[in-house]
Design an enzyme around this catalytic site. Structure first.
Site, PDB file in Angstrom:
ATOM      1  N   LYS A  53       0.800  -1.229   0.000  1.00 48.70           N
ATOM      2  CA  LYS A  53       0.000   0.000   0.000  1.00 48.70           C
ATOM      3  C   LYS A  53       0.837   1.287   0.000  1.00 48.70           C
ATOM      4  O   LYS A  53       0.477   2.251  -0.656  1.00 48.70           O
ATOM      5  CB  LYS A  53      -0.955   0.007   1.194  1.00 48.70           C
ATOM      6  CG  LYS A  53      -2.115  -0.982   1.051  1.00 48.70           C
ATOM      7  CD  LYS A  53      -3.049  -0.883   2.241  1.00 48.70           C
ATOM      8  CE  LYS A  53      -4.357  -1.581   1.989  1.00 48.70           C
ATOM      9  NZ  LYS A  53      -5.348  -1.286   3.049  1.00 48.70           N
TER      10      LYS A  53
ATOM     11  N   ASP B 183     -10.133   3.448   2.339  1.00 53.40           N
ATOM     12  CA  ASP B 183     -10.394   2.798   3.630  1.00 53.40           C
ATOM     13  C   ASP B 183     -11.164   3.716   4.584  1.00 53.40           C
ATOM     14  O   ASP B 183     -12.071   3.265   5.296  1.00 53.40           O
ATOM     15  CB  ASP B 183      -9.089   2.347   4.293  1.00 53.40           C
ATOM     16  CG  ASP B 183      -8.498   1.114   3.621  1.00 53.40           C
ATOM     17  OD1 ASP B 183      -9.265   0.332   3.036  1.00 53.40           O
ATOM     18  OD2 ASP B 183      -7.268   0.946   3.678  1.00 53.40           O
TER      19      ASP B 183
END
Ligand code: ATR
Length: 282
Positions: A66, A103
């Site tokens: 990520k 997220d």
């Protein structure tokens, strides 16, 4: 042409993203595909540089890629930059790679859907943990206007670093002080791995929380963690971690396939069944 996207991880086998996107592709009768790509960390940069050559218009990115995905992208939205990690990538028609982090969107949208009253008379919020998931949750809560967030982590130094990065609305508190801190909190969010199948339970006493409080866990295996079971027994509103996983997938699907998909009880049941069926693979 068939639009293709993928999830990139190392390992990637455990990823639930193909189940979610596969469900939506079928539901909306879209001629698209969503694959898994196992890419070693040392190969990520070149894989992303050749995403189009690999046949993809975009991708999700999972552990451990990520942070590197954010660095590899030519442009990134505010969420990805502030959280310091990307989970959703897409190519624009001239081949520029864009990065986003959905997220925080996933966490907040699920919180709004499952406990719409969460911000009424809120007081403070207690967030447990100081990893990547905590960063996303803090970003989402601050964007939503939460005035005071207490951050408790086993390793206090990590909580302090994170609190400093997010400014005066976030204050680090001792891990040992978490029960006491709850007296002032209308929302508790667990972002640690405690309570996950195979991990120790999260030890916490919810008795000081106001009766109107909400408890959210980002762990979703099991769906009802010991924390959520304790919250339910105490009569508090509960928000499980599976919803965050489903909602964080929405913006990527819309970007790649052109339809804003819905998170429905049927999707949730479908993904839950998959999680239960594959638990032995963890
Ligand atoms: P992620 O990026 O998914 O949030 P992470 O960076 O590995 O994952 O963070 C895991 C979190 O769970 C951390 O906050 C970790 O605390 P430390 O920073 O002290 O490591 C927390 N955690 C894991 N095991 C724990 C345990 N046994 N007791 C308390 N906290 C724990």
């Amino acid at each position: 042409m068939t639009a293709r996207a993928c999830v990139i991880g190392w390992p990637v086998e455990h990823s639930r993203s193909p189940v979610i996107h596969g469900y939506w592709l079928k539901q909306y009768e879209i001629e698209g595909a969503y694959e898994k790509e196992a890419v070693r960390p040392e190969d990520l940069k070149s894989f992303l540089q050749q995403l189009w050559t690999h046949g993809y218009i975009g991708a999700n990115v999972t552990l451990p890629h990520k942070e590197a995905a954010l660095r590899a992208a030519r442009s990134a939205d505010e969420a990805a930059v502030t959280i310091g990690a990307a989970n959703t990538l897409w190519l624009d028609p001239d081949g520029t790679l864009h990065a986003s982090n959905t997220d925080a969107y996933g966490f907040m949208t699920n919180l709004d859907a499952e406990a719409p009253q969460w911000s009424e008379g809120l007081g403070a919020v207690l967030v447990l943990g100081a990893g990547g998931a905590a960063r996303a949750v803090l970003y989402g809560l601050i964007k939503a206007g939460v005035p005071q967030i207490l951050l408790a982590n086993r390793t206090r130094a990590r909580a302090e670093t994170l609190a400093a990065a997010f400014g005066p609305r976030v204050q680090a508190v001792d891990w040992e002080a978490r029960n006491e801190a709850l007296g002032a909190c209308g929302l508790l969010v667990n972002t640690t791995s405690l309570g996950m199948t195979g991990q120790p339970p999260l030890e916490i006493d919810l008795s000081a929380m106001p009766n109107s409080a909400v408890v959210a866990d980002i762990v979703y295996v099991p769906l009802e963690t010991p924390l959520l079971a304790a919250a339910r027994a105490r009569g508090l509103a509960c928000v499980d971690g599976l919803g965050m996983l489903l909602y964080q997938a929405v913006p990527g699907f819309e970007r790649w396939f052109g339809v804003r998909p819905e998170v429905t009880p049927d999707l949730k049941a479908h993904v839950k069944a998959h999680v239960m069926a594959t638990l032995g693979d963890q």
